[in-house]
Design a protein around this motif. Structure first.
Motif, short mmCIF file in Angstrom:
data_model
loop_
_atom_site.label_atom_id
_atom_site.label_comp_id
_atom_site.label_asym_id
_atom_site.label_seq_id
_atom_site.Cartn_x
_atom_site.Cartn_y
_atom_site.Cartn_z
N VAL A 63 0.83 -1.20 0.00
CA VAL A 63 0.00 0.00 0.00
C VAL A 63 0.87 1.25 0.00
O VAL A 63 0.62 2.21 -0.74
N ASP A 64 1.91 1.24 0.82
CA ASP A 64 2.80 2.40 0.92
C ASP A 64 3.51 2.66 -0.41
O ASP A 64 3.70 3.82 -0.81
N ALA A 102 -6.53 -15.59 1.05
CA ALA A 102 -7.39 -15.04 0.00
C ALA A 102 -6.74 -13.86 -0.71
O ALA A 102 -7.04 -13.58 -1.88
N VAL A 103 -5.81 -13.19 -0.03
CA VAL A 103 -5.08 -12.08 -0.64
C VAL A 103 -3.87 -12.57 -1.42
O VAL A 103 -3.61 -12.13 -2.55
N ASP A 128 -5.61 -7.62 -3.93
CA ASP A 128 -6.94 -7.28 -3.40
C ASP A 128 -6.93 -7.43 -1.89
O ASP A 128 -6.87 -8.55 -1.36
N LEU A 129 -6.99 -6.30 -1.18
CA LEU A 129 -6.86 -6.30 0.28
C LEU A 129 -8.18 -6.33 1.02
O LEU A 129 -8.20 -6.29 2.26
N ALA A 157 -10.80 -4.16 -2.98
CA ALA A 157 -10.05 -2.93 -2.68
C ALA A 157 -8.60 -3.26 -2.99
O ALA A 157 -7.91 -3.88 -2.17
N SER A 158 -8.12 -2.88 -4.15
CA SER A 158 -6.83 -3.38 -4.63
C SER A 158 -5.79 -2.28 -4.81
O SER A 158 -6.13 -1.11 -5.00
N VAL A 159 -4.53 -2.72 -4.73
CA VAL A 159 -3.38 -1.85 -5.01
C VAL A 159 -2.43 -2.61 -5.93
O VAL A 159 -2.45 -3.86 -5.96
N PRO A 160 -1.58 -1.91 -6.69
CA PRO A 160 -0.58 -2.60 -7.51
C PRO A 160 0.44 -3.33 -6.62
O PRO A 160 0.89 -2.77 -5.62
N LEU A 161 0.75 -4.57 -6.96
CA LEU A 161 1.77 -5.32 -6.24
C LEU A 161 3.06 -5.37 -7.04
O LEU A 161 4.14 -5.09 -6.52
N LEU A 162 2.97 -5.73 -8.30
CA LEU A 162 4.13 -5.82 -9.19
C LEU A 162 3.77 -5.21 -10.54
O LEU A 162 2.69 -5.46 -11.06
N THR A 163 4.69 -4.47 -11.10
CA THR A 163 4.50 -3.96 -12.45
C THR A 163 4.96 -5.03 -13.45
O THR A 163 5.69 -5.96 -13.10
N GLY A 164 4.53 -4.87 -14.69
CA GLY A 164 4.99 -5.79 -15.74
C GLY A 164 6.50 -5.76 -15.88
O GLY A 164 7.14 -6.79 -16.14
#
Length: 292
Positions: A63-64, A102-103, A128-129, A157-164
């Motif tokens: 998230v940060d 689940a996350v 998805d958090l 409620a999602s945030v990017p984890l890894l970019t391509g």
């Protein structure tokens, strides 16, 4: 004779190295592909405070990082602080375990599917958090979600984890681990066969090999943690932090059998070599008396 001894020692050392590489790659790849083993291992280690803390850091860092990409500093955000505290606490682990699984699982599967397919260009992987917010008892309104940089829909409620681009960086390391899983074990067997064939005392070589197997079973947790950590180092840590946390649990069922089999086989081969040496010594002693 000296050349054969040197060849035997060299191939033996290479065989042990290849065996270590195979075991590490095999376990890491199993955790990346086998949902049942991954879920079981992750659920088991979430009782451990250090693992809970690592997973809490993993979630809040994601998230940060998303906030940092848009120029926001989220470290003091009260909602994010409450989420980290809930994940790292010693509260009942059951609901949180299900939420963390689940996350983690969908994000891991989305990344691994692209790596297996060597997809070009790779797509961003999102986290998805919503399940962890729900399990932690944290109500997330639109204002709080916007402050955290979350993309909110009715059920997520999602945030990017890894970019391509980050996945592209991981591809080479992933391919190397897959290569080690496929071939390093066979290479270890071939090298061990050469070591035994060129050894002046093949049974002793086999005894040492089995003793090394027992030693490998003891150091495997540390070794696997190092390999999984290398595979997910740097910007790629967000994908494999949960995998690193589960490596020791994953090899638990194999450690004691490998240790027992290795020690028993080492003692057996060692005893056989000792008996042959005694027999040869007695035979030589008898031949010396005949000459006299």
């Amino acid at each position: 004779m000296r050349t054969s001894a040197r060849l035997s020692a060299t191939t033996f050392g290479l065989a042990m190295l290849c065996a270590s590489l195979w075991w590490s790659a095999f376990t890491t790849m199993t955790l990346l592909h086998d949902d049942a083993k991954f879920v079981h291992a992750l659920g088991a280690v979430l009782d451990s405070p250090p693992v809970r803390s690592a997973v809490a850091d993993w979630v809040t860092d994601a998230v940060d990082a998303a906030g940092g990409a848009s120029g926001r500093d989220l470290r003091a955000n009260p909602v994010l602080s409450a989420l980290h505290k809930a994940l790292a606490s010693d509260r009942a682990v059951g609901p949180l375990t299900d939420a963390v699984v689940a996350v983690v699982l969908p994000a891991r599967n989305a990344a691994v599917a692209q790596l297996d397919a060597k997809l070009e260009p790779k797509k961003d992987v999102r986290l998805d958090l919503a399940p962890v917010f729900k399990a932690a008892g944290i109500s997330l309104d639109k204002k709080s979600a916007a402050a955290l940089g979350l993309t909110v829909t009715k059920h997520s409620a999602s945030v990017p984890l890894l970019t391509g681009q980050q996945l592209d960086t991981l591809q080479r390391r992933y391919d190397l681990a897959l290569l080690a899983e496929t071939w390093a074990g066979w290479a270890a067997l071939v090298l061990l066969a050469v070591s035994v064939a060129t050894s002046a005392k093949p049974l002793r070589t086999l005894a040492i090999a089995c003793g090394a197997l027992a030693l490998l079973a003891v150091v495997a947790p540390w070794l696997l943690g190092r390999v999984a950590g290398w595979l997910g180092s740097g910007d790629l840590g967000p994908l494999l932090t949960p995998v690193v946390a589960t490596t020791r649990q994953a090899i638990g069922p194999y450690t004691l059998p490998a240790l027992i089999v290795g020690l028993v086989a080492a003692l057996g081969f060692g005893a056989a070599q000792f008996a042959l040496t005694r027999q040869a010594h007695s035979r030589n002693k008898g031949a010396f008396r005949d000459v006299q």
